[in-house]
Design an enzyme around this catalytic site. Structure first.
Site, PDB file in Angstrom:
ATOM      1  N   HIS A  32       9.882  23.176  -3.613  1.00 36.54           N
ATOM      2  CA  HIS A  32      11.273  23.590  -3.348  1.00 36.54           C
ATOM      3  C   HIS A  32      12.210  22.735  -4.196  1.00 36.54           C
ATOM      4  O   HIS A  32      12.425  21.559  -3.889  1.00 36.54           O
ATOM      5  CB  HIS A  32      11.617  23.397  -1.865  1.00 36.54           C
ATOM      6  N   HIS A  34      15.982  22.828  -6.790  1.00 38.48           N
ATOM      7  CA  HIS A  34      17.121  23.509  -7.425  1.00 38.48           C
ATOM      8  C   HIS A  34      17.259  22.958  -8.837  1.00 38.48           C
ATOM      9  O   HIS A  34      17.598  21.776  -9.008  1.00 38.48           O
ATOM     10  CB  HIS A  34      18.414  23.259  -6.637  1.00 38.48           C
ATOM     11  N   LYS A 118      13.176  34.026  -1.276  1.00 36.45           N
ATOM     12  CA  LYS A 118      13.941  33.046  -0.522  1.00 36.45           C
ATOM     13  C   LYS A 118      14.955  33.724   0.379  1.00 36.45           C
ATOM     14  O   LYS A 118      15.741  34.563  -0.075  1.00 36.45           O
ATOM     15  CB  LYS A 118      14.668  32.106  -1.487  1.00 36.45           C
ATOM     16  N   HIS A 155      15.449  29.274   4.646  1.00 42.61           N
ATOM     17  CA  HIS A 155      16.420  28.234   5.009  1.00 42.61           C
ATOM     18  C   HIS A 155      16.720  28.484   6.486  1.00 42.61           C
ATOM     19  O   HIS A 155      17.464  29.399   6.830  1.00 42.61           O
ATOM     20  CB  HIS A 155      17.685  28.340   4.154  1.00 42.61           C
ATOM     21  N   HIS A 193      12.396  22.596   4.042  1.00 39.35           N
ATOM     22  CA  HIS A 193      13.108  21.334   4.311  1.00 39.35           C
ATOM     23  C   HIS A 193      13.385  21.124   5.803  1.00 39.35           C
ATOM     24  O   HIS A 193      14.533  21.079   6.236  1.00 39.35           O
ATOM     25  CB  HIS A 193      14.396  21.228   3.505  1.00 39.35           C
ATOM     26  N   ASP A 266      13.633  19.658  -2.288  1.00 41.30           N
ATOM     27  CA  ASP A 266      14.998  20.177  -2.145  1.00 41.30           C
ATOM     28  C   ASP A 266      15.967  19.357  -2.990  1.00 41.30           C
ATOM     29  O   ASP A 266      17.124  19.164  -2.597  1.00 41.30           O
ATOM     30  CB  ASP A 266      15.449  20.236  -0.683  1.00 41.30           C
TER      31      ASP A 266
HETATM   32  C1  NCD Z   1      21.299  23.237  -1.768  1.00 38.69           C
HETATM   33  C2  NCD Z   1      22.089  23.492  -3.038  1.00 38.69           C
HETATM   34  O1  NCD Z   1      22.978  22.698  -3.351  1.00 38.69           O
HETATM   35  O2  NCD Z   1      21.792  24.472  -3.746  1.00 38.69           O
HETATM   36  N1  NCD Z   1      21.935  22.221  -1.002  1.00 38.69           N
HETATM   37  C3  NCD Z   1      21.356  21.419  -0.085  1.00 38.69           C
HETATM   38  O3  NCD Z   1      22.068  20.656   0.573  1.00 38.69           O
HETATM   39  N2  NCD Z   1      20.058  21.425   0.119  1.00 38.69           N
HETATM   40  C4  NCD Z   1      21.153  24.516  -1.027  1.00 38.69           C
HETATM   41  C5  NCD Z   1      20.131  24.427   0.057  1.00 38.69           C
HETATM   42  O4  NCD Z   1      18.934  24.322  -0.190  1.00 38.69           O
HETATM   43  O5  NCD Z   1      20.539  24.447   1.227  1.00 38.69           O
HETATM   44 ZN    ZN Z   2      17.225  23.914  -1.193  1.00 40.26          ZN
END
Ligand code: NCD
Ligand code: ZN
Length: 368
Positions: A32, A34, A118, A155, A193, A266
């Site tokens: 996971h 970003h 997702k 999520h 998460h 995450d």
């Molecule tokens: C994530 C993001 O910034 O894309 N933020 C986070 O706090 N984890 C989005 C998410 O996974 O909730």
């Molecule tokens: Zn995330």
């Protein structure tokens, strides 16, 4: 544990008088992450590729990744952002909306593009406005995922403003996840998460089709860390960190050797100016020191021997993939995490990113 961390730990296995100084693991994966897009992608992708063999890449771009073509194009941009010779494979995901066509998901799966879908409840977190407003609208999607065994990554937070933010995960499980799994018993689901004892217990008690990822930050911090000495926007993420008893439950789950719990950072970078603002973004940037961060937690529990399975074996097993062939090596070499990392935005203007553990001493260092 947001503050400085002792350089020497007391870990020693039975019969060993001094702690191990090197630790080799099968190359781990991040289930996971970003990676963002544009200049931020350029800035952060190398850190993930240095640590991990593969990563499940979140689709919450603006606009989100909802088609096979968009995922293929994004994957190309990720490859283009990697250093030459990087042995890293991005695994792409589709962002579910109320109106997504299940045939598109099936096409993406058949083409080997989509590794998962997702589900963001609409408005639960960053770039989730186009997310799902009502799970009942996705019955055909879930039936398709069940049939083709494409994992659904969730999520798990309700967005109901009447529910306290610290209760939103537990309420989601009760209101939505449990009924969803009952309606679709064959659906492969990852509760992403996880942050609560309720989530850890629910996942542990469910069948093998339900697993969970656990982040490094939720293993290290509880909600007090957000307010330690003042407001700490760099420790704000969603789902938000909970009470200490929940952190302890997550540590127990991660280090238990139960294959239903595996690594997912995450890592969610936002420029410093967007986090340290009157309305700061949620997300913690932990990719640069992720495996070192997990190693600390496993070591403190006397379970360093279980890190490899959590980081490198249980994830591929759930996704039906082979573990990575190569290895990584950590050395016991205390080092200080820089307070800021720097990148350039699209206009060439410097932006700062604050890494998780900024300014702290980490006992383990990943060798290049
Ligand atoms: C994530 C993001 O910034 O894309 N933020 C986070 O706090 N984890 C989005 C998410 O996974 O909730
Ligand atoms: Zn995330």
């Amino acid at each position: 544990m947001a503050g400085p961390i002792p350089a020497q730990s007391s870990f020693a296995t039975a019969g060993e008088s001094s702690p191990a100084s090197r630790l080799s693991l099968r190359r781990p994966d991040d289930w996971h992450v970003h990676l963002r897009d544009g200049s931020l992608l350029q800035a952060v992708a190398p850190a993930t590729a240095r640590q991990f063999g593969r990563a499940i890449v979140m689709p919450n771009l603006n606009p989100p990744i909802t088609t096979v073509a968009a995922a293929v194009a994004y994957r190309e941009r990720i490859y283009a952002a990697l250093p030459d010779g990087a042995a890293f494979t991005p695994l792409m995901t589709a962002y579910l909306t109320d109106t997504i066509d299940p045939a598109e998901l099936e096409r993406g799966h058949a083409a080997g593009v989509f590794s998962a879908c997702k589900l963001y409840p609409a408005n639960a977190t960053t770039n989730s406005a186009a997310g799902v407003s009502d799970l009942a609208k996705l019955t055909r999607v879930f039936e398709t995922l069940e049939r083709i065994a494409l994992p659904l990554l969730i999520h798990g937070e309700v967005t109901d403003g009447a529910v306290d933010i610290f209760d939103r995960e537990a309420v989601f499980i009760e209101r939505h996840l449990e009924p969803l799994l009952r309606r679709h018993p064959g659906l492969k689901v990852v509760l992403e998460h996880i942050t609560t004892a309720e989530a850890a217990d629910f996942v542990a008690a469910a069948g093998p089709q339900l697993a969970a990822t656990i982040t490094p930050h939720h293993l290290h911090i509880n909600r007090n860390a957000l307010f330690q000495g003042g407001l700490r926007p760099d420790l704000y993420c969603l789902p938000v960190a909970k009470r200490e008893r929940h952190r302890l439950a997550l540590v127990a789950a991660a280090t238990s050797g139960n294959p239903k719990f595996f690594l997912g950072t995450d890592s969610a970078p936002h420029p410093r100016h967007a986090k340290e603002a009157a309305c700061g973004c949620a997300g913690i940037y932990n990719a640069p020191y992720a495996i070192e961060s997990y190693a600390m937690v496993f070591e403190a529990e006397g379970q360093l021997g279980r890190l490899e399975a959590f980081a490198s074996e249980f994830g591929p097993r759930f996704y039906g993939l082979e573990p990575n062939p190569g290895q990584i090596t950590l050395v016991r070499e205390p080092h200080t995490v820089p307070p800021r990392l720097h990148a350039n935005d699209a206009a060439g203007v410097a932006i700062a990113l604050v890494p998780f553990h900024a300014g702290a001493v980490l006992p383990w260092r990943l060798l290049d």
